[in-house]
Every structure is written in structure tokens, then in C-alpha cells.
Motif scaffolding. Structure first.
Motif, PDB file in Angstrom:
ATOM      1  N   PRO A 121      -9.921  42.076  61.749  1.00 12.63           N
ATOM      2  CA  PRO A 121      -9.278  40.683  61.640  1.00 12.63           C
ATOM      3  C   PRO A 121      -8.250  40.642  61.159  1.00 12.63           C
ATOM      4  O   PRO A 121      -7.663  41.548  60.128  1.00 12.63           O
ATOM      5  CB  PRO A 121     -10.268  39.994  60.613  1.00 12.63           C
ATOM      6  CG  PRO A 121     -11.268  40.706  60.557  1.00 12.63           C
ATOM      7  CD  PRO A 121     -11.184  42.188  60.727  1.00 12.63           C
ATOM      8  N   ALA A 122      -6.924  39.799  61.640  1.00 12.49           N
ATOM      9  CA  ALA A 122      -5.710  39.464  60.981  1.00 12.49           C
ATOM     10  C   ALA A 122      -6.085  38.970  59.537  1.00 12.49           C
ATOM     11  O   ALA A 122      -6.722  38.185  59.396  1.00 12.49           O
ATOM     12  CB  ALA A 122      -4.929  38.446  61.885  1.00 12.49           C
ATOM     13  N   GLY A 123      -4.985  39.258  58.749  1.00 13.74           N
ATOM     14  CA  GLY A 123      -5.516  38.776  57.235  1.00 13.74           C
ATOM     15  C   GLY A 123      -4.648  39.648  56.352  1.00 13.74           C
ATOM     16  O   GLY A 123      -3.885  40.510  56.702  1.00 13.74           O
ATOM     17  N   VAL A 124      -5.001  39.595  54.892  1.00 17.58           N
ATOM     18  CA  VAL A 124      -4.524  40.385  53.834  1.00 17.58           C
ATOM     19  C   VAL A 124      -5.397  41.541  53.447  1.00 17.58           C
ATOM     20  O   VAL A 124      -6.792  41.275  53.173  1.00 17.58           O
ATOM     21  CB  VAL A 124      -4.364  39.547  52.801  1.00 17.58           C
ATOM     22  CG1 VAL A 124      -3.741  40.141  51.617  1.00 17.58           C
ATOM     23  CG2 VAL A 124      -3.409  38.177  53.192  1.00 17.58           C
ATOM     24  N   TYR A 125      -5.086  42.681  53.512  1.00 18.95           N
ATOM     25  CA  TYR A 125      -5.703  43.801  52.864  1.00 18.95           C
ATOM     26  C   TYR A 125      -5.131  44.474  51.550  1.00 18.95           C
ATOM     27  O   TYR A 125      -4.045  44.546  51.548  1.00 18.95           O
ATOM     28  CB  TYR A 125      -5.900  45.065  53.868  1.00 18.95           C
ATOM     29  CG  TYR A 125      -6.442  44.651  55.251  1.00 18.95           C
ATOM     30  CD1 TYR A 125      -7.863  44.897  55.295  1.00 18.95           C
ATOM     31  CD2 TYR A 125      -5.869  43.652  56.161  1.00 18.95           C
ATOM     32  CE1 TYR A 125      -8.655  44.182  56.730  1.00 18.95           C
ATOM     33  CE2 TYR A 125      -6.668  43.308  57.240  1.00 18.95           C
ATOM     34  CZ  TYR A 125      -7.995  43.733  57.302  1.00 18.95           C
ATOM     35  OH  TYR A 125      -8.728  43.240  58.623  1.00 18.95           O
ATOM     36  N   ARG A 126      -6.049  44.867  50.874  1.00 20.43           N
ATOM     37  CA  ARG A 126      -5.560  45.591  49.437  1.00 20.43           C
ATOM     38  C   ARG A 126      -5.864  47.102  49.651  1.00 20.43           C
ATOM     39  O   ARG A 126      -6.963  47.410  50.024  1.00 20.43           O
ATOM     40  CB  ARG A 126      -6.100  45.100  48.451  1.00 20.43           C
ATOM     41  CG  ARG A 126      -5.862  45.735  47.039  1.00 20.43           C
ATOM     42  CD  ARG A 126      -6.618  45.357  45.896  1.00 20.43           C
ATOM     43  NE  ARG A 126      -6.335  45.818  44.448  1.00 20.43           N
ATOM     44  CZ  ARG A 126      -7.317  46.813  44.066  1.00 20.43           C
ATOM     45  NH1 ARG A 126      -8.307  47.057  44.611  1.00 20.43           N
ATOM     46  NH2 ARG A 126      -6.839  47.418  42.985  1.00 20.43           N
ATOM     47  N   VAL A 127      -4.855  47.873  49.217  1.00 17.43           N
ATOM     48  CA  VAL A 127      -5.170  49.531  49.432  1.00 17.43           C
ATOM     49  C   VAL A 127      -4.695  50.038  48.036  1.00 17.43           C
ATOM     50  O   VAL A 127      -3.888  49.789  47.777  1.00 17.43           O
ATOM     51  CB  VAL A 127      -4.337  49.948  50.649  1.00 17.43           C
ATOM     52  CG1 VAL A 127      -4.760  51.464  50.787  1.00 17.43           C
ATOM     53  CG2 VAL A 127      -4.596  49.146  52.006  1.00 17.43           C
ATOM     54  N   THR A 128      -5.576  50.859  47.658  1.00 16.47           N
ATOM     55  CA  THR A 128      -5.452  51.744  46.935  1.00 16.47           C
ATOM     56  C   THR A 128      -5.545  53.188  47.125  1.00 16.47           C
ATOM     57  O   THR A 128      -5.916  53.487  48.350  1.00 16.47           O
ATOM     58  CB  THR A 128      -6.390  51.417  45.358  1.00 16.47           C
ATOM     59  OG1 THR A 128      -7.556  51.967  45.718  1.00 16.47           O
ATOM     60  CG2 THR A 128      -6.273  50.368  45.066  1.00 16.47           C
ATOM     61  N   ALA A 129      -5.407  54.310  46.199  1.00 15.95           N
ATOM     62  CA  ALA A 129      -5.727  55.735  46.691  1.00 15.95           C
ATOM     63  C   ALA A 129      -7.060  55.902  46.925  1.00 15.95           C
ATOM     64  O   ALA A 129      -7.594  56.758  47.622  1.00 15.95           O
ATOM     65  CB  ALA A 129      -5.156  56.671  45.407  1.00 15.95           C
ATOM     66  N   GLU A 130      -8.007  54.863  46.403  1.00 15.54           N
ATOM     67  CA  GLU A 130      -9.498  55.317  46.464  1.00 15.54           C
ATOM     68  C   GLU A 130     -10.161  54.517  47.516  1.00 15.54           C
ATOM     69  O   GLU A 130     -11.261  54.806  48.217  1.00 15.54           O
ATOM     70  CB  GLU A 130     -10.082  55.050  45.213  1.00 15.54           C
ATOM     71  CG  GLU A 130      -9.946  56.042  44.045  1.00 15.54           C
ATOM     72  CD  GLU A 130      -8.651  55.794  43.315  1.00 15.54           C
ATOM     73  OE1 GLU A 130      -8.143  54.572  43.536  1.00 15.54           O
ATOM     74  OE2 GLU A 130      -7.925  56.641  42.694  1.00 15.54           O
ATOM     75  N   GLU A 131      -9.695  53.327  47.806  1.00 16.95           N
ATOM     76  CA  GLU A 131     -10.433  52.468  48.681  1.00 16.95           C
ATOM     77  C   GLU A 131      -9.390  51.228  49.336  1.00 16.95           C
ATOM     78  O   GLU A 131      -8.327  51.290  49.128  1.00 16.95           O
ATOM     79  CB  GLU A 131     -11.506  51.374  47.807  1.00 16.95           C
ATOM     80  CG  GLU A 131     -10.656  50.725  46.551  1.00 16.95           C
ATOM     81  CD  GLU A 131     -11.638  50.189  45.767  1.00 16.95           C
ATOM     82  OE1 GLU A 131     -12.939  50.197  45.960  1.00 16.95           O
ATOM     83  OE2 GLU A 131     -11.233  49.213  45.013  1.00 16.95           O
ATOM     84  N   ALA A 132     -10.029  50.809  50.391  1.00 18.96           N
ATOM     85  CA  ALA A 132      -9.199  49.526  50.897  1.00 18.96           C
ATOM     86  C   ALA A 132     -10.476  48.310  51.080  1.00 18.96           C
ATOM     87  O   ALA A 132     -11.479  48.580  51.148  1.00 18.96           O
ATOM     88  CB  ALA A 132      -8.847  50.149  52.501  1.00 18.96           C
ATOM     89  N   SER A 133      -9.788  47.199  50.896  1.00 17.08           N
ATOM     90  CA  SER A 133     -10.518  45.788  51.012  1.00 17.08           C
ATOM     91  C   SER A 133      -9.985  44.887  51.667  1.00 17.08           C
ATOM     92  O   SER A 133      -8.702  44.701  51.828  1.00 17.08           O
ATOM     93  CB  SER A 133     -11.118  45.550  49.657  1.00 17.08           C
ATOM     94  OG  SER A 133     -10.094  45.319  48.865  1.00 17.08           O
TER      95      SER A 133
END
Length: 238
Positions: A121-133
């Protein structure tokens, strides 16, 4: 062009100073969490033979640099968001390993504003070295033109911004901590940008991201989480 560097000397002296400008209690504070974030399992085989949409092998650095072009126009096709998330997570993992400063000044975070998305889905994602959400739908972004000083940035398939913990950086080493935070964010963003180019995407690195437009969306308080540098990504104009 000025040849007199005397005006810059106080700034350079300040960068060498490790005196904290805050209270030094960053360990007692943390960036705001995302209570409703939905974990995303990034497709690690996005470029392999088993991928749903296999890509051509990425270009090496020489061919990537040879193929780069400057443009103010982007193609309108959506970009596969799994590729963007995977590249960012790899970039942030390299930052963690290379600098070994996450404990001292906090890890980098990246936020993806996927405006034209393939596969997710289009939208906002958060990414770190360990995970994405996934943290918000596209409707929460509002007018993308409000996110950048230059309106053409909103024409990209997406925008990525890298955030740092200025509170932790200052508590660790004052102005020198800010300098290293800026260097880390710049290196990570350029790493991501070049790897996008190696996958035949276009994009622009820019410093004119308007963090106030998404302050609540990414829980940015300007200290424990603050955007420093950004980039667009998109398919090139056909």
C-alpha cells in the motif's frame, strides 16, 4: 567566492568542542514509539529468480556512475516498495556496523513516503537496521508538495528521509556529536541513492525537506528524532 575563511573558524572550533549544549540526560529519553505500526516482512528475494517481479541484476559502481543523469522530471510508474525497504535496511545495517556508535548516539532511522507504490500500500513506512513497519496510509500524508521546498520532489514515486537522535548525539559529544550525526545520515542517504541508481531508478538528494509538514506523522520532536537529509526515488522518464 570568498577566500577569507575567518568567518568559518568559530563554527569549526565549535565542532571540535564536545561540551554538551543540553542537560546530558538523553539516556532518560527515547523517540516516541509507533503504537499502531504494522510490521512488514521485506521480500529478501526481490531481485532473485524467485521474485514475483524479478529485476535485472544491479549495475556495479562504475556503470552506475556512468549512467547517472540529472533531471527534474520523473516517470509516473510506481516503484516496488519492497526494494526500497530492503535497500534502506541494508544501508542502515552497514551504518550500524561501520560506525559502531548506536549505543553512544543512537541508531539512524529512515521514513519512506511511498506515493506511488507497487506491491504494498502507498503510505508511510519506518525502517531501521532491524525491521520495517507500515505506520500510516497515504491519506495521512496530505499534499506531498508540502514536504519539500521544491515542488518537483512531490512528483517522485516516493521520498525517503533519514532521522537522527540529536539529543543523544549532543549528550555524547556536543557539537561534535551533531557533526557525526550529519555525516552518518549523509553517508547512509548517498549509499541508498546510489543503490537505487544501480537498480536503474532515478532520484534526487535534497536538504529542503519540511519536517514540520509530517512532525506528528513520524513523531518528530526535533531532538530525539529529527530529519536531516532526504531523497526522492522514481523510475526515470521513458
Amino acid at each position: 567566492m570568498r577566500t577569507d575563511s575567518s568567518m568559518m573558524e568559530p563554527l569549526l572550533d565549535a565542532f571540535a568542542d564536545r561540551t554538551r549544549s543540553g542537560d546530558g540526560r538523553a539516556a532518560d529519553r527515547a523517540p516516541m514509539p509507533f503504537a499502531h505500526a504494522v510490521p512488514v516482512t521485506v521480500d529478501e528475494q526481490a531481485t532473485g529468480p524467485d521474485a514475483v517481479h524479478p529485476l535485472d541484476p544491479p549495475l556495479d559502481l562504475h556503470d552506475t556512475l556512468q549512467a547517472r543523469r540529472s533531471t527534474l522530471q520523473y516517470g509516473k510508474a510506481p516503484v516496488r516498495t519492497d526494494l526500497v525497504l530492503r535497500l534502506l535496511r541494508e544501508v542502515l545495517s552497514r551504518d550500524t556496523a561501520d560506525w559502531a556508535l548506536d549505543d553512544a548516539m543512537g541508531p539512524l532511522e529512515a521514513f519512506v513516503f511511498a506515493l506511488r507504490s507497487e506491491g504494498r500500500p502507498a503510505g508511510v513506512y519506518r525502517v531501521t537496521a532491524e525491521e520495517a513497519s507500515f505506520i500510516a496510509p497515504a491519506s495521512a500524508i496530505g499534499d506531498p508538495e508540502l514536504m519539500g521546498v521544491q515542488r518537483e520532489f512531490a512528483d517522485g514515486a516516493g521520498i525517503v528521509t533519514v532521522c537522527v537522535n540529536l539529543d543523544a548525539a549532543d549528550s555524547w559529544a556536543g557539537a561534535h556529536g551533531f557533526r557525526l550525526a550529519a555525516v552518518r545520515a549523509s553517508m547512509a542517504l548517498y549509499d541508498f541513492h546510489l543503490r537505487c541508481q544501480s537498480h536503474r531508478l532515478a532520484g534526487t538528494i535534497f536538504g529542503g525537506f519540511i519536517g514540520a509538514a509530517v512532525r506528528n506523522l513520524i513523531q518528530s520532536d526535533g531532538t530525539t528524532r529529527h530529519p536531516l537529509l532526504s531523497a526522492t526515488y522514481a523510475h526515470p522518464v521513458a
